[in-house]
Scaffold this motif. Structure first.
Motif, PDB file in Angstrom:
ATOM      1  N   GLU A   1      31.136  53.682  32.717  1.00  0.00           N
ATOM      2  CA  GLU A   1      32.396  52.953  32.929  1.00  0.00           C
ATOM      3  C   GLU A   1      32.405  51.655  32.127  1.00  0.00           C
ATOM      4  O   GLU A   1      33.437  51.288  31.554  1.00  0.00           O
ATOM      5  N   ALA A   2      31.278  50.983  32.065  1.00  0.00           N
ATOM      6  CA  ALA A   2      31.176  49.753  31.272  1.00  0.00           C
ATOM      7  C   ALA A   2      31.368  50.060  29.795  1.00  0.00           C
ATOM      8  O   ALA A   2      32.010  49.295  29.068  1.00  0.00           O
ATOM      9  N   LYS A   3      30.860  51.206  29.346  1.00  0.00           N
ATOM     10  CA  LYS A   3      31.042  51.609  27.947  1.00  0.00           C
ATOM     11  C   LYS A   3      32.511  51.902  27.670  1.00  0.00           C
ATOM     12  O   LYS A   3      33.068  51.444  26.673  1.00  0.00           O
ATOM     13  N   GLU A   4      33.135  52.647  28.560  1.00  0.00           N
ATOM     14  CA  GLU A   4      34.559  52.975  28.396  1.00  0.00           C
ATOM     15  C   GLU A   4      35.436  51.724  28.412  1.00  0.00           C
ATOM     16  O   GLU A   4      36.451  51.659  27.721  1.00  0.00           O
ATOM     17  N   ALA A   5      35.019  50.709  29.167  1.00  0.00           N
ATOM     18  CA  ALA A   5      35.781  49.458  29.246  1.00  0.00           C
ATOM     19  C   ALA A   5      35.501  48.543  28.056  1.00  0.00           C
ATOM     20  O   ALA A   5      36.113  47.488  27.929  1.00  0.00           O
ATOM     21  N   GLY A   6      34.587  48.952  27.169  1.00  0.00           N
ATOM     22  CA  GLY A   6      34.278  48.159  25.987  1.00  0.00           C
ATOM     23  C   GLY A   6      33.324  47.001  26.255  1.00  0.00           C
ATOM     24  O   GLY A   6      33.184  46.108  25.416  1.00  0.00           O
TER      25      GLY A   6
ATOM     26  N   VAL B   1      25.016  53.494  25.778  1.00  0.00           N
ATOM     27  CA  VAL B   1      24.169  53.637  26.957  1.00  0.00           C
ATOM     28  C   VAL B   1      23.028  54.564  26.545  1.00  0.00           C
ATOM     29  O   VAL B   1      23.208  55.778  26.444  1.00  0.00           O
ATOM     30  N   ILE B   2      21.871  53.954  26.269  1.00  0.00           N
ATOM     31  CA  ILE B   2      20.712  54.713  25.797  1.00  0.00           C
ATOM     32  C   ILE B   2      19.433  54.070  26.319  1.00  0.00           C
ATOM     33  O   ILE B   2      19.443  52.945  26.803  1.00  0.00           O
TER      34      ILE B   2
END
Length: 175
Positions: free
Chosen positions: A6-11, A16-17
């Motif tokens: 969700e944090a990735k989608e929100a920019g 996430v690795i």
């Protein structure tokens, strides 16, 4: 609060690795033959504080060469990695009252060292943990899984292996 994806989608984050995937991606991105990865920049590496109630013991351990590597013994070995206590991020810790906590950094480093050692033929992961941090448990699980690709890792459970304690052993070849 957001989950990682969700944090990735929100920019808010780029990717996430796992840490080793991050280092590999940087090496490819910058077309580097060698990547120097510095952790704890400028942090003191040697504990020279011999004060307090445990100071004398630390001094004697230092004088006896604790922590030095290389026994010169090339005989085949089985490495035993103790994963004891509640799971947390960072280094493992011991309290004066005898309690311990399992730090993901400490356990991951121990597993990586055992996996790289050519004299180590198998690794026993001795788990006695009620669980703890999900992130720290996942980092340890991944290190167990990676070590298991190089040599057999056998998980041995003590009095308790609940939640994250069970999860860290799930990457082993045998339980």
């Amino acid at each position: 609060l957001l989950m990682a994806e969700e944090a990735k989608e929100a920019g808010l984050v780029d990717r996430v690795i796992y840490p080793d995937q991050f280092r590999d991606a940087l090496q490819k991105e910058y077309k580097a033959d060698k990547l120097v990865y510095v952790e704890n920049y400028a942090k003191q590496k040697v504990d020279t504080d011999f004060s307090g109630p445990m100071g004398m013991m630390k001094l004697f351990q230092s004088m006896m060469g604790e922590g030095r590597s290389g026994s010169g013994d090339d005989a085949p070995k089985i490495a035993v990695v103790y994963a004891v206590g509640p799971i947390m991020s960072g280094k493992s810790q011991s309290s004066l009252m005898g309690g311990t906590s399992m730090g993901s950094t400490t356990i991951v480093e121990a597993l990586q060292e055992a996996a790289k050692d050519e004299t180590v033929k198998a690794i026993v992961l001795r788990v006695d943990s009620p669980g703890g941090s999900a992130l720290a448990s996942d980092l340890i699980w991944r290190a167990v899984h990676a070590a298991n690709r190089r040599k057999p890792v056998i998980a041995s459970f003590g009095r308790v292996a609940a939640s994250g304690g069970y999860y860290v052993g799930a990457g082993a070849r045998e339980i």
